[in-house]
Design an enzyme around this catalytic site. Structure first.
Site, PDB file in Angstrom:
ATOM      1  N   GLU A   1       1.559  -0.989   4.239  1.00  0.00           N
ATOM      2  CA  GLU A   1       1.191  -0.298   3.324  1.00  0.00           C
ATOM      3  C   GLU A   1       0.011  -0.520   2.709  1.00  0.00           C
ATOM      4  OE1 GLU A   1       4.464   0.637   1.306  1.00  0.00           O
ATOM      5  OE2 GLU A   1       3.393   0.543  -0.781  1.00  0.00           O
TER       6      GLU A   1
ATOM      7  N   HIS B   1      11.042   3.757  -4.163  1.00  0.00           N
ATOM      8  CA  HIS B   1      11.689   3.192  -5.552  1.00  0.00           C
ATOM      9  C   HIS B   1       9.678   2.422  -6.482  1.00  0.00           C
ATOM     10  CE1 HIS B   1      11.520  -0.927  -4.215  1.00  0.00           C
ATOM     11  NE2 HIS B   1      10.621  -0.785  -3.721  1.00  0.00           N
TER      12      HIS B   1
ATOM     13  N   GLU C   1      11.991  -6.491  -6.637  1.00  0.00           N
ATOM     14  CA  GLU C   1      12.532  -5.845  -5.721  1.00  0.00           C
ATOM     15  C   GLU C   1      13.532  -6.887  -5.081  1.00  0.00           C
ATOM     16  OE1 GLU C   1       9.640  -3.907  -3.625  1.00  0.00           O
ATOM     17  OE2 GLU C   1       8.662  -2.998  -5.396  1.00  0.00           O
TER      18      GLU C   1
ATOM     19  N   LYS D   1      12.379   2.812   0.812  1.00  0.00           N
ATOM     20  CA  LYS D   1      11.657   1.741   0.869  1.00  0.00           C
ATOM     21  C   LYS D   1      12.328   1.398  -0.487  1.00  0.00           C
ATOM     22  CE  LYS D   1       7.995   0.243  -0.697  1.00  0.00           C
ATOM     23  NZ  LYS D   1       6.664  -0.742  -1.165  1.00  0.00           N
TER      24      LYS D   1
ATOM     25  N   ASP E   1       0.252   4.590  -0.046  1.00  0.00           N
ATOM     26  CA  ASP E   1       0.652   4.290  -2.013  1.00  0.00           C
ATOM     27  C   ASP E   1      -0.141   4.496  -2.377  1.00  0.00           C
ATOM     28  OD1 ASP E   1       2.474   4.005  -3.943  1.00  0.00           O
ATOM     29  OD2 ASP E   1       2.786   1.857  -3.402  1.00  0.00           O
TER      30      ASP E   1
ATOM     31  N   ASP F   1       3.922  -4.621   2.914  1.00  0.00           N
ATOM     32  CA  ASP F   1       3.210  -3.999   2.326  1.00  0.00           C
ATOM     33  C   ASP F   1       2.194  -4.575   1.615  1.00  0.00           C
ATOM     34  OD1 ASP F   1       1.818  -2.094   0.210  1.00  0.00           O
ATOM     35  OD2 ASP F   1       3.561  -1.754  -1.378  1.00  0.00           O
TER      36      ASP F   1
ATOM     37  N   HIS G   1       4.592  -8.821  -7.871  1.00  0.00           N
ATOM     38  CA  HIS G   1       6.261  -9.173  -7.707  1.00  0.00           C
ATOM     39  C   HIS G   1       6.922 -10.122  -8.281  1.00  0.00           C
ATOM     40  CE1 HIS G   1       6.439  -4.827  -5.983  1.00  0.00           C
ATOM     41  NE2 HIS G   1       6.093  -4.933  -6.685  1.00  0.00           N
TER      42      HIS G   1
ATOM     43  N   SER H   1       2.519  -2.595  -9.389  1.00  0.00           N
ATOM     44  CA  SER H   1       0.979  -2.675  -9.080  1.00  0.00           C
ATOM     45  C   SER H   1       0.287  -1.096  -8.525  1.00  0.00           C
ATOM     46  CB  SER H   1       1.028  -3.238  -7.892  1.00  0.00           C
ATOM     47  OG  SER H   1       2.116  -2.414  -6.831  1.00  0.00           O
TER      48      SER H   1
ATOM     49  N   LYS I   1       6.522   8.626  -4.792  1.00  0.00           N
ATOM     50  CA  LYS I   1       7.073   8.248  -5.780  1.00  0.00           C
ATOM     51  C   LYS I   1       6.803   9.293  -6.408  1.00  0.00           C
ATOM     52  CE  LYS I   1       5.319   2.932  -5.248  1.00  0.00           C
ATOM     53  NZ  LYS I   1       4.275   1.954  -5.761  1.00  0.00           N
TER      54      LYS I   1
ATOM     55  N   GLU J   1       5.048  -7.441  -0.105  1.00  0.00           N
ATOM     56  CA  GLU J   1       5.965  -6.439   0.400  1.00  0.00           C
ATOM     57  C   GLU J   1       6.231  -7.416   2.044  1.00  0.00           C
ATOM     58  OE1 GLU J   1       6.916  -3.276  -0.819  1.00  0.00           O
ATOM     59  OE2 GLU J   1       6.507  -3.772  -2.793  1.00  0.00           O
TER      60      GLU J   1
HETATM   61  P1  PGA Z   1       5.410  -1.029  -7.898  1.00  0.00           P
HETATM   62  O1  PGA Z   1       5.086  -0.907  -6.416  1.00  0.00           O
HETATM   63  O2  PGA Z   1       6.294  -0.280  -8.469  1.00  0.00           O
HETATM   64  O3  PGA Z   1       4.961  -2.141  -8.611  1.00  0.00           O
HETATM   65  O4  PGA Z   1       3.958   0.282  -7.712  1.00  0.00           O
HETATM   66  C1  PGA Z   1       5.936  -0.224  -4.899  1.00  0.00           C
HETATM   67  C2  PGA Z   1       4.746  -0.652  -3.840  1.00  0.00           C
HETATM   68  O5  PGA Z   1       3.753  -1.287  -4.250  1.00  0.00           O
HETATM   69  O6  PGA Z   1       5.010   0.194  -2.991  1.00  0.00           O
HETATM   70 ZN    ZN Z   2       3.013   0.153  -2.292  1.00  0.00          ZN
END
Ligand code: PGA
Ligand code: ZN
Length: 420
Positions: A282, A362, A202, A385, A309, A239, A152, A40, A334, A161
């Site tokens: 998030e 991650h 995840e 996270k 994010d 999230d 996911h 995503s 990230k 999440e």
């Molecule tokens: P992604 O998801 O690594 O698939 O972008 C993680 C997140 O949205 O935090």
């Molecule tokens: Zn996110």
């Protein structure tokens, strides 16, 4: 000096190819790093270079590998590995675009991480100590994603999440233990309800449930069943990944069979926060919905951590815009969204100077590489996270943190003080 730079194509945790870069120094030190990959992804993330040919459904990374083996190797060979900023700047200049549109952020980040690792190894100090210095001492409070939805998992849940945060504990290992106990109790509860206990990307469960609130209810049950106090000891974090919910008519909540406006979604969060001990949300709104974000920040920003994010994509200039406009109060970090170790550090510094919390993170596509565990401690992020307590690519990070915890003198685990 940097003597040799190379890369190969390896597998990530979803079975897609990714880049593994290796750097060898003139003293013989040789270290590698593997780059993660999101599902995503935010629109403004640095470019992840994929081959787009017949191999691996277009997802091959041989072009990125070739960029490391040729252009990048030529550009940084002979440089000092102890000047991370200079090495990263050389790659940025070679690329010549804002988003690594030529070399690929997957090529650049792999090398950037491998250089840091080789430098630390060569000095004989741990990576967190090399990147963070003597002041690196905060063990992060984990955000563990124990119910996976959205993109996911293939279940009916819209929010991506549902995480738990062990805030009421004195140290990292105790917090992790409690979280694992909640995870196992959750499995039993889902089983007893006849729900699916297969895992999402995840490592969280991915059951079909009939609303976006129900996962929170079963997690509350699991916390109680494990013998912990929800709110005091174990808090909840979400999230939503709301960029993924956008349709023409508004935010689509399939599991609840309705489409809502930003204001209605914000009210939904306000209601959830009044009923459950939710300490962090998030991407509650989409990356393009800055007005919605403003409203969310006004309504909940003084009591709930609001993490950008997709919104900020670890980018210092976008974060600066957010700070200026009073949007969100925390940022997800990230490294592959921005493309290098140095640029990630720059964003973290900007956030911390302006009172924004940083959550090291991650990606949903990961590997056994635990770089972010060291990175979180190095930057005193306070939060990380990295999935549930299952799946090797997730536990690699937690296991590295357990190891770091035993090494760090005067180590600090912020726990509940994070949200006071
Ligand atoms: P992604 O998801 O690594 O698939 O972008 C993680 C997140 O949205 O935090
Ligand atoms: Zn996110």
């Amino acid at each position: 000096f940097i003597d040799e730079v190379s890369a190969i194509e390896v597998m990530d945790s979803r079975g897609n190819p990714t880049v593994k870069a290796t750097v060898q120094l003139s003293d013989g030190t040789r270290e590698s790093a593997v780059v993660p990959s999101g599902a995503s992804t935010g629109k403004r993330e640095a470019l992840e270079l994929r081959d787009g040919d017949a191999r691996y459904m277009g997802k091959g990374v041989l072009k990125a590998v070739e960029n490391v083996n040729s252009q990048i190797a030529d550009a940084i060979m002979g440089l000092s590995p102890f000047n991370q900023a200079m090495v990263d700047a050389a790659m940025k200049e070679l690329d010549g675009t804002e988003n690594y549109g030529n070399l690929g952020a997957n090529a650049v980040l792999g090398v950037s991480m491998a250089v840091a690792r080789a430098a630390a190894k060569s000095l004989g100090i741990p990576l967190y100590r090399y990147l963070g210095g003597a002041n690196a001492m905060v063990l992060p409070v984990p955000m563990l994603n124990i119910i996976n939805g959205g993109s996911h998992a293939d279940n009916s849940v819209d929010f991506q999440e549902y995480m738990i945060m062990p805030i009421g504990f004195d140290d990292f290992s105790e917090g992790l233990r409690a979280s694992s106990e909640v995870y196992h109790n959750l499995k039993t509860i889902l089983k007893n309800r006849g729900a699916n206990t297969a895992l999402g990307d995840e490592g969280g469960f991915a059951p079909d449930l009939s609303s976006n609130e129900e996962p929170i209810q079963v997690i509350m049950e699991a916390i109680a069943k494990a013998g912990y106090k929800a709110g005091e000891q174990i808090a909840i974090a979400l999230d939503v990944a709301a960029s993924e919910l956008v349709t023409e008519g508004g935010y689509r909540l399939d599991s609840e069979n309705r489409t809502v406006t930003s204001a209605q979604l914000v009210d939904y969060y306000v209601d959830l926060c009044s009923k459950y001990p939710i300490v962090s949300i998030e991407d509650g709104l989409s990356e393009d919905d800055w007005d919605g974000w403003k409203l969310l920040t006004e309504k909940l920003g003084n009591k709930v951590q609001l993490v950008g994010d997709d919104l900020f994509v670890t980018n210092a200039s976008i974060l600066a815009e957010g700070i200026e406009k009073g949007i969100a109060n925390a940022i997800l970090i990230k490294p592959n969204q921005i493309g290098s170790v140095s640029e990630t550090m720059l964003t973290v510094r900007l956030a911390q100077r302006n009172g924004y919390k940083c959550v090291m993170s991650h990606r949903s596509g990961e590997s056994e590489d635990a770089f972010i565990a060291d990175f979180a401690v190095a930057l005193n992020c306070g939060e990380i996270k990295t999935g549930s307590t299952a799946r090797g690519e997730r536990t690699a990070k937690y296991n590295r943190l357990l190891e770091i915890e035993t090494e760090v003198m005067y180590g600090e685990y912020l726990g509940s003080s994070l949200f006071n």
